[in-house]
Design a protein around this motif. Structure first.
Motif, PDB file in Angstrom:
ATOM      1  N   VAL A   1       1.216  24.787   7.947  1.00  8.12           N
ATOM      2  CA  VAL A   1      -0.114  24.471   8.469  1.00  8.12           C
ATOM      3  C   VAL A   1      -0.463  25.447   9.566  1.00  8.12           C
ATOM      4  CG1 VAL A   1       0.015  22.024   8.041  1.00  8.12           C
ATOM      5  CG2 VAL A   1       0.859  22.938  10.183  1.00  8.12           C
ATOM      6  N   SER A   2      -1.720  25.503   9.869  1.00  5.06           N
ATOM      7  CA  SER A   2      -2.098  26.223  11.071  1.00  5.06           C
ATOM      8  C   SER A   2      -1.878  25.266  12.228  1.00  5.06           C
ATOM      9  CB  SER A   2      -3.557  26.628  11.011  1.00  5.06           C
ATOM     10  OG  SER A   2      -4.345  25.573  11.499  1.00  5.06           O
TER      11      SER A   2
ATOM     12  N   LEU B   1       4.371  13.772  11.459  1.00  5.06           N
ATOM     13  CA  LEU B   1       4.707  12.511  10.789  1.00  5.06           C
ATOM     14  C   LEU B   1       3.427  11.745  10.522  1.00  5.06           C
ATOM     15  CD1 LEU B   1       7.364   9.889  11.662  1.00  5.06           C
ATOM     16  CD2 LEU B   1       5.001   9.267  11.998  1.00  5.06           C
ATOM     17  N   ILE B   2       3.394  11.059   9.382  1.00  7.26           N
ATOM     18  CA  ILE B   2       2.296  10.160   9.089  1.00  7.26           C
ATOM     19  C   ILE B   2       2.903   8.859   8.568  1.00  7.26           C
ATOM     20  CG2 ILE B   2       1.979  11.421   6.896  1.00  7.26           C
ATOM     21  CD1 ILE B   2      -0.679   9.258   8.667  1.00  7.26           C
ATOM     22  N   SER B   3       2.361   7.735   9.041  1.00  7.77           N
ATOM     23  CA  SER B   3       2.841   6.450   8.525  1.00  7.77           C
ATOM     24  C   SER B   3       1.653   5.559   8.215  1.00  7.77           C
ATOM     25  CB  SER B   3       3.776   5.785   9.528  1.00  7.77           C
ATOM     26  OG  SER B   3       3.148   5.631  10.770  1.00  7.77           O
ATOM     27  N   GLU B   4       1.878   4.599   7.343  1.00 10.30           N
ATOM     28  CA  GLU B   4       0.808   3.695   6.922  1.00 10.30           C
ATOM     29  C   GLU B   4       1.393   2.310   6.649  1.00 10.30           C
ATOM     30  OE1 GLU B   4      -1.293   4.949   3.360  1.00 10.30           O
ATOM     31  OE2 GLU B   4      -2.435   3.081   3.237  1.00 10.30           O
TER      32      GLU B   4
ATOM     33  N   GLN C   1     -12.270 -12.764  -3.560  1.00  3.66           N
ATOM     34  CA  GLN C   1     -13.482 -13.238  -4.230  1.00  3.66           C
ATOM     35  C   GLN C   1     -13.979 -12.210  -5.249  1.00  3.66           C
ATOM     36  OE1 GLN C   1     -16.360 -14.255  -1.210  1.00  3.66           O
ATOM     37  NE2 GLN C   1     -15.293 -16.183  -0.777  1.00  3.66           N
ATOM     38  N   ASP C   2     -13.947 -10.960  -4.830  1.00  3.25           N
ATOM     39  CA  ASP C   2     -14.419  -9.898  -5.728  1.00  3.25           C
ATOM     40  C   ASP C   2     -13.340  -9.438  -6.703  1.00  3.25           C
ATOM     41  OD1 ASP C   2     -16.530 -10.186  -4.074  1.00  3.25           O
ATOM     42  OD2 ASP C   2     -16.317  -8.257  -3.051  1.00  3.25           O
ATOM     43  N   LYS C   3     -12.203 -10.123  -6.681  1.00  2.00           N
ATOM     44  CA  LYS C   3     -11.055  -9.760  -7.527  1.00  2.00           C
ATOM     45  C   LYS C   3     -10.687  -8.286  -7.366  1.00  2.00           C
ATOM     46  CE  LYS C   3     -11.216 -13.536 -10.661  1.00  2.00           C
ATOM     47  NZ  LYS C   3     -12.264 -14.262  -9.928  1.00  2.00           N
ATOM     48  N   GLU C   4     -10.762  -7.840  -6.128  1.00  3.02           N
ATOM     49  CA  GLU C   4     -10.424  -6.448  -5.820  1.00  3.02           C
ATOM     50  C   GLU C   4      -8.988  -6.370  -5.355  1.00  3.02           C
ATOM     51  OE1 GLU C   4     -12.527  -3.856  -2.895  1.00  3.02           O
ATOM     52  OE2 GLU C   4     -14.223  -5.078  -3.554  1.00  3.02           O
ATOM     53  N   GLU C   5      -8.306  -5.298  -5.702  1.00  7.97           N
ATOM     54  CA  GLU C   5      -6.956  -5.078  -5.202  1.00  7.97           C
ATOM     55  C   GLU C   5      -7.030  -4.126  -4.017  1.00  7.97           C
ATOM     56  OE1 GLU C   5      -3.699  -5.837  -6.274  1.00  7.97           O
ATOM     57  OE2 GLU C   5      -4.510  -7.383  -7.607  1.00  7.97           O
ATOM     58  N   TRP C   6      -6.175  -4.337  -3.050  1.00  7.38           N
ATOM     59  CA  TRP C   6      -6.088  -3.378  -1.949  1.00  7.38           C
ATOM     60  C   TRP C   6      -5.451  -2.096  -2.464  1.00  7.38           C
ATOM     61  CZ3 TRP C   6      -7.694  -2.551   2.847  1.00  7.38           C
ATOM     62  CH2 TRP C   6      -7.036  -1.575   3.597  1.00  7.38           C
ATOM     63  N   SER C   7      -6.034  -0.945  -2.126  1.00  9.33           N
ATOM     64  CA  SER C   7      -5.318   0.269  -2.508  1.00  9.33           C
ATOM     65  C   SER C   7      -4.900   1.032  -1.266  1.00  9.33           C
ATOM     66  CB  SER C   7      -6.157   1.138  -3.442  1.00  9.33           C
ATOM     67  OG  SER C   7      -7.417   1.357  -2.866  1.00  9.33           O
ATOM     68  N   THR C   8      -3.640   1.449  -1.271  1.00 12.67           N
ATOM     69  CA  THR C   8      -3.112   2.191  -0.131  1.00 12.67           C
ATOM     70  C   THR C   8      -3.744   3.582  -0.134  1.00 12.67           C
ATOM     71  OG1 THR C   8      -1.282   2.850  -1.530  1.00 12.67           O
ATOM     72  CG2 THR C   8      -0.935   0.955  -0.100  1.00 12.67           C
ATOM     73  N   ARG C   9      -3.743   4.231   1.030  1.00 16.16           N
ATOM     74  CA  ARG C   9      -4.489   5.471   1.153  1.00 16.16           C
ATOM     75  C   ARG C   9      -3.607   6.713   1.028  1.00 16.16           C
ATOM     76  NH1 ARG C   9      -6.794   9.187   0.884  1.00 16.16           N
ATOM     77  NH2 ARG C   9      -8.720   9.983   1.782  1.00 16.16           N
ATOM     78  N   TRP C  10      -2.471   6.706   1.695  1.00 17.30           N
ATOM     79  CA  TRP C  10      -1.684   7.952   1.784  1.00 17.30           C
ATOM     80  C   TRP C  10      -0.317   7.847   1.104  1.00 17.30           C
ATOM     81  CZ3 TRP C  10      -5.274  11.116   3.242  1.00 17.30           C
ATOM     82  CH2 TRP C  10      -6.244  10.703   4.158  1.00 17.30           C
TER      83      TRP C  10
ATOM     84  N   THR D   1       1.603  10.762  -0.639  1.00 20.27           N
ATOM     85  CA  THR D   1       0.913  11.499  -1.685  1.00 20.27           C
ATOM     86  C   THR D   1       0.201  12.742  -1.144  1.00 20.27           C
ATOM     87  OG1 THR D   1      -0.963  10.002  -1.404  1.00 20.27           O
ATOM     88  CG2 THR D   1       0.562   9.509  -3.192  1.00 20.27           C
ATOM     89  N   GLY D   2       0.273  12.970   0.159  1.00 22.03           N
ATOM     90  CA  GLY D   2      -0.269  14.201   0.727  1.00 22.03           C
ATOM     91  C   GLY D   2      -1.721  14.077   1.146  1.00 22.03           C
ATOM     92  N   GLY D   3      -2.206  15.096   1.792  1.00 19.04           N
ATOM     93  CA  GLY D   3      -3.628  15.188   2.096  1.00 19.04           C
ATOM     94  C   GLY D   3      -4.058  14.651   3.453  1.00 19.04           C
ATOM     95  N   TYR D   4      -3.195  13.925   4.138  1.00 15.19           N
ATOM     96  CA  TYR D   4      -3.633  13.333   5.408  1.00 15.19           C
ATOM     97  C   TYR D   4      -4.119  14.395   6.383  1.00 15.19           C
ATOM     98  CZ  TYR D   4      -3.734  10.956   9.855  1.00 15.19           C
ATOM     99  OH  TYR D   4      -4.162  10.471  11.059  1.00 15.19           O
TER     100      TYR D   4
END
Ligand SMILES: *[C@@H]1O[C@H](CO)[C@@H](O)[C@H](O)[C@H]1NC(C)=O
Ligand SMILES: *[C@@H]1O[C@H](CO)[C@@H](O)[C@H](O)[C@H]1NC(C)=O
Ligand SMILES: *[C@@H]1O[C@H](CO)[C@@H](O)[C@H](O)[C@H]1NC(C)=O
Ligand SMILES: *[C@@H]1O[C@H](CO)[C@@H](O)[C@H](O)[C@H]1NC(C)=O
Length: 458
Positions: free
Chosen positions: A17-18, A155-158, A417-426, A443-446
């Motif tokens: 990275v820079s 480091l990145i954590s979620e 209610q919306d029958k939505e699943e939580w999706s993780t981001r990173w 998965t990269g990109g943070y």
């Protein structure tokens, strides 16, 4: 501008990275106007903005007596028993001794590398010493980033799951020397007088240059005397560090304190090669230092030193008796011919008034105005309850904590209610290539810093 990063000595293209972002994150100016500032030396903060509030006026017993045997994450504890860090920040403390990973990378002998990795695994839990405050439970989707140019990693954590709570982290060297990642499912159990924490989940350390990967699981942890008496912390259990290129391993035994406290904080183990031959003995205390020595020298010293009987591994947390911290606290007896692998950094002078934080922990929640623009909106540093507690404002911390938890519950209701699943981001649930088990992998990109689709959790 700081110029402490060893990366700078390398040619530019070897860095991933820079350092544009890292520079902003790295530090803050020395404010005493000394010459060092002009010379471009920047420094992180050394203390928290406020001292901790005394817990003396709060009765834990009145809250906990109904909850024996329950999982602690289901019990609402007053914020005064917390420390002003999120669990995501707490696990970032594994990185305090990153210099050991750098050292392991630099060694050409594989057994020598393994012993330094073992020291890193022990040092990673050393920050727990005397830390009896409970970190804040991360909210689902909460993140924490840590860019340390001086130690050449980021480091990145979620928080990837709420029930059960799962925190995933991924650290990598800016020089592509190593990757260190894992996911932790802390299981806390209340045993009447003590709380036991089982840090389920695997740590994976990859030394890229050596094409080696090591995995292990952290030891169990017990906080004694949460109702009455002196709080103290014990870690126990077997930690097996496996070199997945060969199946060679290092077995470390975190000893329970035992009847007379002689074993308190002790860690002992050995490294064996693939023919199961013992190559090195490792010994010390996780609160002090670790040494390695030749097995023959070790055995000889035990013979002359008399009693070397194996203590049986009793489970310390469940027991009714022996909850007092033993007075006997001998320091590590160094066997002549041993090599020092690691020594703990002393806590700063004001640590006792600041949750027994290490110098490293003091810096974790620091927020500079220049940082605020770059951070993901889900970063722990932006959590108002932790910030209020850090500033010594317990009432705001409590009301904000309740508000955030209610907001989290409302969001969950809406999703169901919306029958939505939580999706993780990173991070995504994948297969750890070394253990074959399910693991949360980055998965990269943070660090591209496009946070336009991050959830609003505060
Ligand atoms: C504890 O309670 C006493 C009596 O109510 C009060 O005087 C004291 O200030 C309290 N201490 C703290 C640290 O809140
Ligand atoms: C780990 O695996 C590597 C690669 O096969 C091997 O060269 C090395 O001897 C092993 N190291 C240890 C300490 O077992
Ligand atoms: C800090 O350490 C001291 C000495 O062991 C202990 O009495 C105290 O309870 C600890 N404080 C916290 C917040 O863990
Ligand atoms: C940021 O991400 C969003 C959604 O993923 C995308 O639509 C947008 O184009 C990205 N912005 C930039 C500047 O890359």
């Amino acid at each position: 501008r700081p110029s402490r990063c060893p990366c700078r000595l390398e040619s530019d293209d070897s860095c991933e990275v820079s350092f544009k972002d890292a520079l902003v994150f790295d530090s803050k100016p020395v404010t005493d106007g000394s010459a060092t500032q002009e010379n471009g030396v920047w420094e992180r903060r050394k203390i928290l903005p406020a001292e901790m509030i005394s817990r003396n006026n709060f009765s834990v017993w009145s809250i906990l007596k109904k909850c024996i045997g329950m999982e602690l994450s289901k019990i609402a504890m007053p914020v005064v028993f917390n420390e002003p860090l999120s669990f995501l920040q707490r696990i970032s403390e594994y990185m305090e001794h990153t210099h050991l990973i750098h050292k392991a990378c630099s060694l050409s002998d594989s057994i020598e590398r393994m012993q330094v990795v073992a020291a890193f695994a022990v040092s990673a839990v050393a920050s727990q010493w005397e830390r009896t405050g409970k970190p804040f439970n991360p909210l689902l989707g909460e993140t924490y980033e840590l860019v340390r140019e001086d130690e050449c990693y980021r480091l990145i954590s979620e928080q990837v799951s709420h029930h059960p709570p799962v925190s995933a982290f991924h650290a990598e060297s800016l020089k592509k020397e190593f990757k260190f990642h894992g996911s932790i499912y802390p299981k806390l159990k209340f045993w009447g007088k003590s709380v036991e924490a089982e840090p389920k989940g695997t740590m994976t350390l990859e030394l890229l240059k050596h094409k080696e990967a090591y995995t292990w699981t952290n030891p169990m942890c017990c906080v004694h005397n949460i109702i009455l008496g002196k709080l103290w912390i014990e870690q126990y259990g077997t930690v097996e560090i496996v070199n997945h290129s060969t199946g060679d391993k290092c077995v470390l035994n975190f000893k329970p304190c035992g009847m007379f406290g002689k074993e308190l904080h002790k860690v002992e183990g050995y490294i064996q090669d693939k023919s199961k031959k013992k190559r090195l003995v490792i010994y010390g205390k996780w609160t002090e230092c670790m040494y390695s020595v030749d097995p023959k020298v070790y055995d000889a010293s035990k013979k002359t030193g008399g009693d070397s009987k194996k203590l049986k591994q009793e489970h310390s947390c469940e027991g009714e008796e022996a909850d007092e911290m033993p007075e006997v606290q001998e320091t590590v007896t160094v066997i002549p011919g041993s090599a020092l692998l690691w020594r703990i950094t002393p806590r700063p002078a004001h640590s006792a008034q600041m949750y027994n934080f290490t110098s490293f922990a003091m810096t974790l929640n620091e927020l500079e105005p220049s940082m605020e623009r770059l951070l993901a909106p889900t970063d722990c540093r932006l959590r108002p309850d932790i910030r209020a507690m850090e500033n010594g404002d317990i009432d705001t911390a409590s009301t904000e904590k309740e508000r955030l938890e209610e907001k989290q519950r409302a969001a969950r209701r809406e999703r169901s209610q919306d029958k939505e699943e939580w999706s993780t981001r990173w991070f995504q649930l994948r297969t750890n290539p070394y253990t074959g088990a399910e693991d949360w992998l980055y998965t990269g990109g943070y660090f591209d810093r496009n946070y336009s689709d991050c959830p609003n959790i505060y």
